[in-house]
Design a protein around this motif. Structure first.
Motif, PDB file in Angstrom:
ATOM      1  N   ASP A  72     -30.026 -11.802 -46.418  1.00 45.37           N
ATOM      2  CA  ASP A  72     -29.729 -10.778 -47.424  1.00 45.37           C
ATOM      3  C   ASP A  72     -29.043 -11.371 -48.650  1.00 45.37           C
ATOM      4  O   ASP A  72     -28.729 -12.562 -48.707  1.00 45.37           O
ATOM      5  N   ILE A  73     -28.837 -10.529 -49.640  1.00 46.56           N
ATOM      6  CA  ILE A  73     -28.292 -10.982 -50.917  1.00 46.56           C
ATOM      7  C   ILE A  73     -26.837 -11.440 -50.809  1.00 46.56           C
ATOM      8  O   ILE A  73     -26.310 -12.064 -51.737  1.00 46.56           O
ATOM      9  N   LYS A  74     -26.189 -11.142 -49.676  1.00 47.63           N
ATOM     10  CA  LYS A  74     -24.823 -11.620 -49.428  1.00 47.63           C
ATOM     11  C   LYS A  74     -24.812 -12.935 -48.661  1.00 47.63           C
ATOM     12  O   LYS A  74     -23.745 -13.467 -48.350  1.00 47.63           O
ATOM     13  N   GLY A  75     -26.015 -13.457 -48.348  1.00 46.75           N
ATOM     14  CA  GLY A  75     -26.099 -14.717 -47.632  1.00 46.75           C
ATOM     15  C   GLY A  75     -25.987 -14.588 -46.129  1.00 46.75           C
ATOM     16  O   GLY A  75     -25.730 -15.582 -45.431  1.00 46.75           O
ATOM     17  N   ARG A  76     -26.204 -13.372 -45.604  1.00 52.25           N
ATOM     18  CA  ARG A  76     -26.095 -13.145 -44.166  1.00 52.25           C
ATOM     19  C   ARG A  76     -27.467 -13.191 -43.507  1.00 52.25           C
ATOM     20  O   ARG A  76     -28.438 -12.656 -44.043  1.00 52.25           O
ATOM     21  N   LEU A  77     -27.523 -13.814 -42.334  1.00 56.83           N
ATOM     22  CA  LEU A  77     -28.750 -13.924 -41.556  1.00 56.83           C
ATOM     23  C   LEU A  77     -28.730 -12.938 -40.400  1.00 56.83           C
ATOM     24  O   LEU A  77     -27.725 -12.808 -39.700  1.00 56.83           O
ATOM     25  N   SER A  78     -29.871 -12.251 -40.178  1.00 54.20           N
ATOM     26  CA  SER A  78     -29.984 -11.355 -39.037  1.00 54.20           C
ATOM     27  C   SER A  78     -31.449 -11.199 -38.663  1.00 54.20           C
ATOM     28  O   SER A  78     -32.335 -11.402 -39.496  1.00 54.20           O
ATOM     29  N   VAL A  79     -31.703 -10.834 -37.409  1.00 56.51           N
ATOM     30  CA  VAL A  79     -33.070 -10.582 -36.966  1.00 56.51           C
ATOM     31  C   VAL A  79     -33.485  -9.187 -37.408  1.00 56.51           C
ATOM     32  O   VAL A  79     -32.806  -8.197 -37.100  1.00 56.51           O
ATOM     33  N   PHE A  80     -34.586  -9.110 -38.138  1.00 56.79           N
ATOM     34  CA  PHE A  80     -35.120  -7.820 -38.572  1.00 56.79           C
ATOM     35  C   PHE A  80     -36.026  -7.218 -37.511  1.00 56.79           C
ATOM     36  O   PHE A  80     -35.981  -6.019 -37.240  1.00 56.79           O
ATOM     37  N   LEU A  81     -36.879  -8.051 -36.890  1.00 50.07           N
ATOM     38  CA  LEU A  81     -37.841  -7.527 -35.926  1.00 50.07           C
ATOM     39  C   LEU A  81     -38.157  -8.559 -34.858  1.00 50.07           C
ATOM     40  O   LEU A  81     -38.526  -9.685 -35.170  1.00 50.07           O
ATOM     41  N   ASP A  82     -37.985  -8.162 -33.592  1.00 51.31           N
ATOM     42  CA  ASP A  82     -38.492  -8.937 -32.470  1.00 51.31           C
ATOM     43  C   ASP A  82     -39.931  -8.516 -32.205  1.00 51.31           C
ATOM     44  O   ASP A  82     -40.376  -7.462 -32.678  1.00 51.31           O
TER      45      ASP A  82
END
Length: 302
Positions: A72-82
């Protein structure tokens, strides 16, 4: 996931790269703020297919792990879809839906903000696609996509022979459920990007060439020209109409087809690139197990 093909071709093009890289000086007009790419993470199996939404958040795939991630624009990583259909290339339509080349069943998917999946295409004239690889969506929400053949070890089909013999470039007009072939004279079409409903660029990774087309009002292509001879996977364009090629690092061409710079990326293969961030001035790079960024003085083309 095209690693076997890359191992067979990289030595041939390494010589071309070494001969040409020394000729690249500082990037024309100083369009890069960073001298070197910034590593964000190396936690993946093989990264691919980045695309930015309207806010500048970037979505990309880890194809072997069958996931779509968000940076994201804040530099955070996350899984959107398994369970992401082994998605490869991705792009956003005008309504904010993420359209993907879902390679597991050789389909085109539309994924909405609620993560609900709609299959847009399953086949062509009753024949299963070779394996949709990358796509670009025009301002009319028509979808151009490439369909090369790369045999996958996770496919259920037993025969290594594709149902469609040609490796084609297709166009799916908005609201239609049948694609049309817009170029059948390519060896192995791969990366694809367009600009302003005017021009489309396609990487023929089998031929080591980049082709440029004019886009008609009805979505058909004409006046195919050889833009550059280079080995490229994914591609993107900035607002100065420079074309960025992912492959052995990132190579930049100006609008006339002249090479103006090369960014070394410390990974075996650079698969794809896009512009993202709040101001669209962050070049996001997927490279084997890693993702990198470069802060730019230019922005991604709209």
């Amino acid at each position: 996931m095209k690693r076997n093909f890359y191992k067979n071709t990289r030595n041939l093009f390494l010589l071309l790269f070494l001969c040409s890289a020394s000729a690249f000086g500082q990037l024309k007009n100083g369009i890069s703020k960073d001298a070197n790419p910034i590593l964000i993470s190396s936690q993946f199996s093989f990264t691919e297919g980045p695309a930015a939404d309207k806010q500048g958040n970037i979505y990309f795939t880890d194809q072997p792990d069958n996931k779509i991630w968000e940076y994201d624009i804040k530099g955070r990583l996350s899984v959107f879809l398994d369970s992401a259909g082994r998605s490869n290339g991705t792009y956003f339509d005008s309504k904010g839906n993420l359209v993907t080349c879902a390679d597991e069943q050789n389909e085109l998917w539309l994924i909405n903000a609620k993560k609900q999946v709609t299959v847009l295409l399953r086949d062509f004239n009753g024949h299963r696609f070779n394996g949709p690889n990358d796509l670009w969506i025009d301002h009319n929400d028509g979808i151009y996509f490439t369909d090369p053949y790369f045999q996958r070890d996770y496919w259920e089909r037993k025969s290594p022979d594709p149902a469609i013999k040609g490796e084609n470039l297709y166009y799916l007009p908005k609201g239609k459920n049948e694609a049309i072939v817009v170029d059948h004279d390519l060896k192995k079409p791969n990366g694809i990007v367009g600009i302003n409903n005017e021009y489309l660029f396609v990487s023929d990774i089998g031929a080591g060439k980049i082709f440029k087309y004019k886009i008609d009002a009805d979505g058909n292509l004409k006046d195919r020209q050889l833009f550059a001879e280079d080995l490229a996977d994914g591609m993107t364009i900035d607002n100065e109409r420079n074309l960025y090629l992912a492959g052995r690092g990132v190579t930049v061409y100006d609008s006339t087809g002249k090479r103006i710079h090369h960014f070394d990326i410390p990974s075996e293969w650079t698969a794809n690139i896009c512009f993202g961030g709040e101001k669209r001035d962050v070049l996001f790079i997927t490279a084997s197990r890693s993702i990198y960024i470069l802060h730019m003085n230019v922005k991604g083309a709209k």
